[in-house]
Scaffold this active site. Structure first.
Site, PDB file in Angstrom:
ATOM      1  N   SER A 155       0.790  -1.237   0.000  1.00 35.14           N
ATOM      2  CA  SER A 155       0.000   0.000   0.000  1.00 35.14           C
ATOM      3  C   SER A 155       0.821   1.286   0.000  1.00 35.14           C
ATOM      4  O   SER A 155       0.237   2.368  -0.145  1.00 35.14           O
ATOM      5  CB  SER A 155      -0.955   0.013   1.201  1.00 35.14           C
ATOM      6  OG  SER A 155      -2.068  -0.800   0.944  1.00 35.14           O
ATOM      7  N   LYS A 158       0.321   3.910  -2.730  1.00 33.81           N
ATOM      8  CA  LYS A 158      -0.690   4.970  -2.678  1.00 33.81           C
ATOM      9  C   LYS A 158      -0.054   6.354  -2.600  1.00 33.81           C
ATOM     10  O   LYS A 158      -0.700   7.357  -2.934  1.00 33.81           O
ATOM     11  CB  LYS A 158      -1.627   4.744  -1.486  1.00 33.81           C
ATOM     12  CG  LYS A 158      -2.527   3.513  -1.617  1.00 33.81           C
ATOM     13  CD  LYS A 158      -3.440   3.377  -0.407  1.00 33.81           C
ATOM     14  CE  LYS A 158      -4.453   2.236  -0.558  1.00 33.81           C
ATOM     15  NZ  LYS A 158      -3.862   0.916  -0.340  1.00 33.81           N
ATOM     16  N   SER A 329      -5.637   3.818   4.354  1.00 38.27           N
ATOM     17  CA  SER A 329      -5.216   2.878   3.313  1.00 38.27           C
ATOM     18  C   SER A 329      -6.430   2.406   2.531  1.00 38.27           C
ATOM     19  O   SER A 329      -6.674   1.213   2.373  1.00 38.27           O
ATOM     20  CB  SER A 329      -4.464   1.679   3.914  1.00 38.27           C
ATOM     21  OG  SER A 329      -3.719   1.019   2.919  1.00 38.27           O
TER      22      SER A 329
END
Length: 490
Positions: A155, A158, A329
């Site tokens: 993640s 991102k 997230s």
């Protein structure tokens, strides 16, 4: 089996539904964490080093700003343990710090290496670790350990997704969902713009606006109308490669509440397999309650030529969406931002189009994209690759005073021991609590952490640690947190 990903916190403040009030945790209180963290960060602000990362942007930092503003500059209060006389005074920093000397201002790479070298070999990190640490003020890399090695980022990708979206669209951009009425006033089309945060309350407001528009045309009661829904703004596969999965809904231009079926707004949840149809049916129900007669069941179709817009809902600003993506997230918003970037760059709003758009925008920002591969916008795809050097360059660019539009990339980072996916990873008395601000990343055998920290000299450092081959997520997280915390003590 579903991918193992980090489970976002259920505690951070939420600019969509109001602030979440802090509660006691870890035998202490979040209030004490905020005051302690604010006091320490205040030192860095006085030194002029963390202007880029200060918690003054919109949305999720308002509560912190209010607490800091209310505090006396020469004293604080320990709200964890009260006395009959009231809160005990807490240690406070001097109002003004002396200017750094040239020797103090110069970062010591050797000292950084000495602090990190024993930690990079921690067994919990697994078979491979790549790392980068840079001074955001100068862009100089102070520490590198395979810094240009492409790794699966989970993640932390991102950070790239939100940076590209903010760069292309700007922090004030809002995603529009509209209702369009055909020229003969017989067909109403709900047109999805790609806002995954659209809620039933928003559809009710659009229904009321639509009813008013129909009545103005002389229909009382309004209707009857046929209802269709248009999802043509997005193209390509709706299902993520790991789908069906509780961590992401089908990626479509029309949905409500991210396709969640349990009323939650973050973390894993059961998802609908027909987000657009569910949204259209909810709109039909809202129209009926608003006095509009709807005939038949909603069906998918594009809006008619020369249809006129009779109702519009706009999402929260992109700055707030980016912050929410990073703090929680949020995979659904991340994929939406990647597609919004693709549309703005003239690419198809698909996984492939988003990959090209994000890559090209980061190249435009003169960032080191060599070896990077953006298979998706969320980091759930194991084919994703980024280097630690790219992540730290992204963070440094977001800290650039000449690029204020990228600031939400920093303000959205979870705060150690306080918010988002770092809420539960730092104890109250841990050295990094309130100081480390970082995006987490977790897949099975993959663990990552990338963010910022202020060192003892008041410099804002950007770091990225990407590990693979770990057998225990908990062990890897402890080792990553130790690396980030060590930076604060250099």
């Amino acid at each position: 089996m579903a991918e193992q990903v980090e489970e976002p916190s259920v505690r951070p403040s939420d600019p969509w539904r109001g602030p979440k009030f802090l509660t006691t945790k870890h035998n202490g209180s979040h209030t004490w964490q905020v005051i302690a963290g604010s006091a320490t960060l205040g030192l860095a602000v006085a030194a002029g080093a963390v202007l880029a990362a200060g918690p003054w942007d919109n949305g999720q930092r308002k509560a912190e700003r209010a607490l800091a503003a209310a505090a006396d500059r020469t004293g604080g209060a320990h709200h964890g343990r009260t006395t009959p006389e009231g809160p005990r005074p807490a240690p406070s920093a001097p109002a003004v710090l002396p200017a750094l000397t040239a020797a103090e201002a110069a970062q010591d790479p050797a000292g950084l290496r000495a602090a990190l070298t024993p930690l990079v070999d921690a067994p919990g990190l697994g078979k491979k670790l790549a790392a980068s640490v840079v001074d955001t003020a100068t862009g100089e890399q102070l520490y590198g350990h395979g810094a240009t090695t492409p790794m699966t980022p989970a993640s932390t990708i991102k950070i790239a997704t939100t940076t590209a979206a903010l760069s292309v669209l700007g922090p004030d951009h809002r995603i529009a969902t509209t209702a369009a009425l055909s020229p003969d006033s017989r067909t109403l089309t709900l047109v999805g713009g790609g806002d995954p945060t659209l809620a039933k309350a928003d559809l009710r407001a659009m229904a009321a606006e639509t009813a008013d528009a129909l009545r103005e045309d002389g229909e009382n009661p309004a209707g009857p109308v046929r209802l269709t829904y248009d999802v043509s703004r997005y193209t390509g596969p709706e299902l993520h490669p790991i789908s069906p999965n509780e961590n992401i809904a089908p990626v479509t231009a029309l949905m409500i509440d991210e396709g969640r079926l349990d009323g939650s707004d973050r973390g894993p949840a059961d998802r609908t397999d027909d987000p657009a149809g569910d949204a259209a049916r909810a709109f039909a129900e809202a129209l009926e309650k608003a006095g509009v007669q709807v005939t038949g069941a909603p069906r998918e179709a594009r809006a008619a030529d020369k249809a006129r817009t009779v109702a519009t809902h706009r999402s929260a600003p992109l700055s707030a969406l980016a912050e929410r993506t990073l703090t929680n997230s949020d995979n659904d918003i991340a994929e939406a931002l990647a597609r919004q970037t693709a549309i703005a760059k003239g690419e198809k709003a698909s996984f492939a189009g988003a990959r090209r758009a994000v890559t090209n925008e980061l190249k435009k920002l003169q960032l080191p994209v060599g070896g990077a591969h953006f298979a998706d916008g969320s980091g759930l795809d194991r084919k994703d690759r980024v280097t630690p050097a790219l992540l730290t360059a992204l963070l440094a660019r977001a800290a650039d005073p000449d690029r204020p539009g990228l600031r939400p990339v920093l303000t959205g980072l979870p705060i150690a021991g306080f918010s988002g996916t770092l809420d539960g990873r730092y104890e109250r008395d841990a050295a990094g609590t309130g100081l480390v601000r970082a995006k987490t990343g977790t897949l099975r055998g993959v663990n990552s952490l990338a963010g910022t920290v202020v060192d003892r000299q008041g410099r804002l450092l950007a770091f990225a640690f990407l590990a693979s081959g770990s057998t225990s997520a908990a062990g890897a997280e402890l080792a990553l947190d130790a690396l980030a915390t060590a930076l604060a003590g250099v």
